[in-house]
Design a protein around this motif. Structure first.
Motif, short mmCIF file in Angstrom:
data_model
loop_
_atom_site.label_atom_id
_atom_site.label_comp_id
_atom_site.label_asym_id
_atom_site.label_seq_id
_atom_site.Cartn_x
_atom_site.Cartn_y
_atom_site.Cartn_z
N PRO A 180 3.21 8.16 1.04
CA PRO A 180 3.68 6.89 1.64
C PRO A 180 3.06 5.67 0.97
O PRO A 180 3.72 4.64 0.78
CB PRO A 180 3.22 6.99 3.10
CG PRO A 180 2.99 8.44 3.35
CD PRO A 180 2.59 9.04 2.04
N GLY A 203 1.53 13.74 -3.88
CA GLY A 203 1.95 15.12 -4.08
C GLY A 203 3.31 15.39 -3.47
O GLY A 203 4.22 15.89 -4.12
N ASN A 204 3.44 15.00 -2.20
CA ASN A 204 4.64 15.33 -1.44
C ASN A 204 5.92 14.75 -2.04
O ASN A 204 7.01 15.30 -1.84
CB ASN A 204 4.43 14.85 0.00
CG ASN A 204 5.55 15.25 0.93
OD1 ASN A 204 6.56 14.58 1.01
ND2 ASN A 204 5.38 16.37 1.61
N GLY A 261 -4.49 7.86 -3.59
CA GLY A 261 -3.25 8.62 -3.56
C GLY A 261 -2.81 9.20 -2.25
O GLY A 261 -3.59 9.82 -1.53
C1 LIG Z 1 -7.24 14.31 -1.70
C2 LIG Z 1 -5.75 14.15 -1.65
N1 LIG Z 1 -5.14 13.48 -2.64
C3 LIG Z 1 -3.80 13.31 -2.66
C4 LIG Z 1 -3.00 13.84 -1.65
C5 LIG Z 1 -1.50 13.68 -1.74
O1 LIG Z 1 -0.96 13.01 -0.64
P1 LIG Z 1 0.54 13.28 -0.14
O2 LIG Z 1 0.58 14.62 0.47
O3 LIG Z 1 0.79 12.18 0.85
O4 LIG Z 1 1.42 13.17 -1.32
C6 LIG Z 1 -3.61 14.54 -0.59
C7 LIG Z 1 -2.82 15.11 0.50
O5 LIG Z 1 -3.28 15.73 1.41
C8 LIG Z 1 -5.03 14.70 -0.59
O6 LIG Z 1 -5.66 15.37 0.38
#
Ligand SMILES: Cc1ncc(COP(=O)(O)O)c(C=O)c1O
Length: 379
Positions: A217, A238-239, A214
């Motif tokens: 991007p 998440g973002n 995950g």
């Molecule tokens: C362990 C983990 N999973 C998922 C994510 C989610 O990624 P994103 O912030 O690119 O959506 C992060 C982001 O830092 C993360 O550290």
């Protein structure tokens, strides 16, 4: 209750409801199309209201980074929580044990595994742990091709109180420009090869073993694959709920998909050295943070006006001090003191963490106030 954004004190956070819901729908559709569960990472927003919205769109469980965040969400009734973080220390394991049984967390060391085992076995309980894998990012996790990986996994699986439930990686290297598709495919294939090795060793059951990847991007270009009966089971972006200038610059989304903005006021404007007009906003580093966006030299993208959400083509935030954003407009500024401007931040997740609440809006209209419930719960 404020009725319009003009009633709000600045600086503050605005969340465009329509964009937010479109982002939720779009990522849920991507997960469905690839046959995986969507377990959104809530570190982006830390809001119970938003996690409930993600759940209503079909998210299966949530991800958190810290035990403190898990505590906040568990207290509100969320019972399927993955702490995507290597948990180390008896105190943290004891706190996890006090939560609902549907909590899992990451392990990448024997020390961490033994400490957790002692706590859970001591309570006569078993907790599901995920082996964190480094599939190329270079942060935490056992390296995907480490020859001793199976031996390590066996040690963990044999410890009382621990059930080895899956493997997890964060392919954060997808944040390099033009690399998301390559990094995603590589991480996927590496994770599947780990699963096959663990399966062959009797440590992973096909159909039941979690294979979790995950990032935003990479989720956008994710294509699932099957290897010897294993496939990726879940994604944890998440973002994506908010997006930000980083995602825009990486080509992940357009400005129209950026749901989070910072509403600020022009508090000063004058001619600086060289005759250029400078303006100063009431949001500085303590709100916008000093995170940079790739391929960019601004501390956030100004939108033309608080009401028109088009990006200002010539405005830049050239500098931040603690309480001020330093702005410049190439060719001259039409902004005057008292004007309100919205800014798409470089990195939404850290900006949300500076505030106690955010306003859910529909253009000018304020619909609701959402608390950033897990803010500060970093232990
Ligand atoms: C362990 C983990 N999973 C998922 C994510 C989610 O990624 P994103 O912030 O690119 O959506 C992060 C982001 O830092 C993360 O550290």
């Amino acid at each position: 209750m404020p009725k319009t954004i003009d009633d709000l004190s600045t600086p503050c956070l605005l969340i465009e409801k329509e964009r937010l819901e479109a982002n939720c729908r779009q990522m849920q559709a991507r997960a469905r199309a690839e046959g995986v569960a969507l377990r959104p990472h809530t570190k982006t927003h830390k809001m119970l209201s938003l996690a409930a919205l993600q759940k209503s769109h079909g998210a299966r469980g949530i991800t958190v980074a810290k035990v403190g965040e898990a505590e906040v969400f568990a207290a509100a009734g969320f019972d399927d929580i993955c702490i995507a973080y290597t948990v180390v220390g008896a105190e943290k394991s004891a706190r996890i044990a006090a939560l609902a049984p549907g909590i899992s967390f990451c392990i990448d060391s024997l020390e961490g595994a033994r400490q957790a085992s002692a706590v859970f076995a001591g309570l006569g309980r078993t907790v599901r742990v995920l082996l964190e894998i480094d599939a190329g990012y270079g942060r935490c996790g056992r390296t995907w091709d480490d020859p001793s990986l199976v031996t390590f996994a066996r040690h963990v699986a044999d410890l009382p109180g621990l059930a080895l439930g899956g493997i997890l990686t964060h392919e954060g290297n997808a944040y390099q420009p033009h690399q998301a598709a390559t990094v995603m495919a590589e991480a996927r294939d590496r994770m599947l090869s780990v699963a096959v090795r663990l399966g062959d060793a009797g440590l992973a059951t096909r159909g039941r073993f979690v294979i979790s990847v995950g990032s935003t991007p990479s989720a956008n270009v994710f294509r699932n694959a099957h290897r010897d009966g294993f496939s990726i089971t879940e994604i944890r972006p998440g973002n994506y709920v908010f997006n930000d200038l980083t995602q825009v610059n990486l080509g992940v989304c357009s400005f129209k998909q950026c749901a989070l903005t910072v509403l600020t006021t022009v508090v000063s404007q004058h001619r600086g050295a060289g005759g250029a007009v400078r303006f100063f906003l009431d949001a500085g580093r303590k709100v916008l943070t000093s995170d940079r966006a790739p391929l960019s030299d601004t501390y956030g993208q100004l939108l033309y006006h608080a009401r028109t959400m088009a990006p200002h083509p010539h405005a830049r935030l050239t500098n931040l001090s603690e309480e001020h954003g330093w702005g410049a407009v190439r060719g001259g500024s039409t902004l005057t003191v008292g004007d309100r401007v919205r800014i798409v931040p470089n990195h939404a997740c850290v900006v949300v963490n500076t505030q106690d609440e955010a306003y859910l809006v529909d253009g000018d209209e304020v619909l609701n106030t959402w608390r950033v419930d897990a803010r500060g719960h970093v232990q």
